[in-house]
Design an enzyme around this catalytic site. Structure first.
Site, short mmCIF file in Angstrom:
data_model
loop_
_atom_site.label_atom_id
_atom_site.label_comp_id
_atom_site.label_asym_id
_atom_site.label_seq_id
_atom_site.Cartn_x
_atom_site.Cartn_y
_atom_site.Cartn_z
N ASP A 12 -21.44 42.71 63.22
CA ASP A 12 -20.75 43.66 63.89
C ASP A 12 -19.62 43.00 64.55
O ASP A 12 -19.39 41.72 64.47
CB ASP A 12 -22.06 43.95 64.95
CG ASP A 12 -21.46 45.01 66.18
OD1 ASP A 12 -20.84 45.95 65.89
OD2 ASP A 12 -21.87 44.68 67.40
N ASP A 14 -18.01 44.21 68.26
CA ASP A 14 -18.03 44.29 69.92
C ASP A 14 -19.22 43.50 70.38
O ASP A 14 -20.37 43.93 69.97
CB ASP A 14 -17.93 45.82 70.07
CG ASP A 14 -16.68 46.78 69.81
OD1 ASP A 14 -15.42 46.07 70.04
OD2 ASP A 14 -16.71 47.44 69.09
#
Length: 228
Positions: A12, A14
């Site tokens: 991922d 963020d």
């Protein structure tokens, strides 16, 4: 917990690789403040990992904002055009990604960000993000039909590896509960590096939870260990 060996890694972005979750909070609060509302961490933890229109709709709903999704996205886009280029890489990230690259471990990015926001966030960090063999940008990728906690993004990202690994051979790194649920739904192990404010009792599906990427030991999952 028993850790199984893996051959591929999906990240991922963020709040995991970049500090952009903090920037999202600033931007969302700017909009909420105009209507006397507060963008709380509780609300934040609910929407983390969702695609753009989905989190916009949920923020509008929970805060009862007199805005359409289009209005909210447009307003926040202007704010984030200034904030996102300020993104910084979080501790331990460079060390792990450069290490995996050095040992030829295939890596992919699986973020709910749109193409436009991805480009703003990574403006100062192209050398690092160039090490990913591919990027799956959930809010812009037509193959990602549903956002996290659905498994779509991780299945799509795994299938972009040239050697098409079995899904259980992919290790996911995430910071959100929605992301953990998505990875587990895809049949993958997931290392979670959450915000310290997050109630970890809600993250029982995570294979491993760390306070920082700096704590990760690659050999736990059959990956080459760090050389000290």
């Amino acid at each position: 917990m028993i850790y199984l060996p893996v051959s591929h890694v999906l990240f991922d972005m963020d709040g995991l690789l970049l500090n952009t979750e903090d920037l999202y909070t600033v931007g969302f609060q700017k909009v909420a403040s105009r209507y006397g509302k507060k963008f709380t961490f509780e609300l934040k933890s609910r929407i983390m990992g969702q695609q753009t229109r989905e989190f916009a709709g949920n923020i509008i709903k929970y805060l009862d904002l007199p805005l359409t999704i289009e209005d909210f996205v447009s307003e926040t886009r202007q704010i984030f055009e200034e904030l996102f280029p300020q993104s910084e890489i979080l501790p331990g990230v460079k060390k792990l990604i450069y290490h995996l690259n050095q040992h030829n471990i295939p890596m992919g990015l699986a973020t709910s960000s749109s193409k436009e926001s991805y480009e703003l966030k990574t403006l100062k960090h192209q050398d690092l993000f160039d090490l990913f063999s591919h990027k799956t940008l959930g809010s812009s990728d037509p193959d990602v039909k549903r956002g996290k906690p659905h498994p779509d993004i991780f299945i799509v990202a795994a299938n972009k590896f040239l050697d098409k690994p079995d899904l259980e051979k992919c290790l996911v790194f995430e910071d959100s509960i929605n992301g953990v649920k998505a990875a587990r739904a895809a049949g993958m192990q997931v290392v979670m590096v959450p915000d310290p404010r997050l109630d970890r009792s809600h993250a029982t599906e995570a294979t491993l939870i760390l306070d920082s990427m700096e704590e990760f030991k690659p050999e736990l999952f059959g990956l080459p260990p760090y050389e000290f």
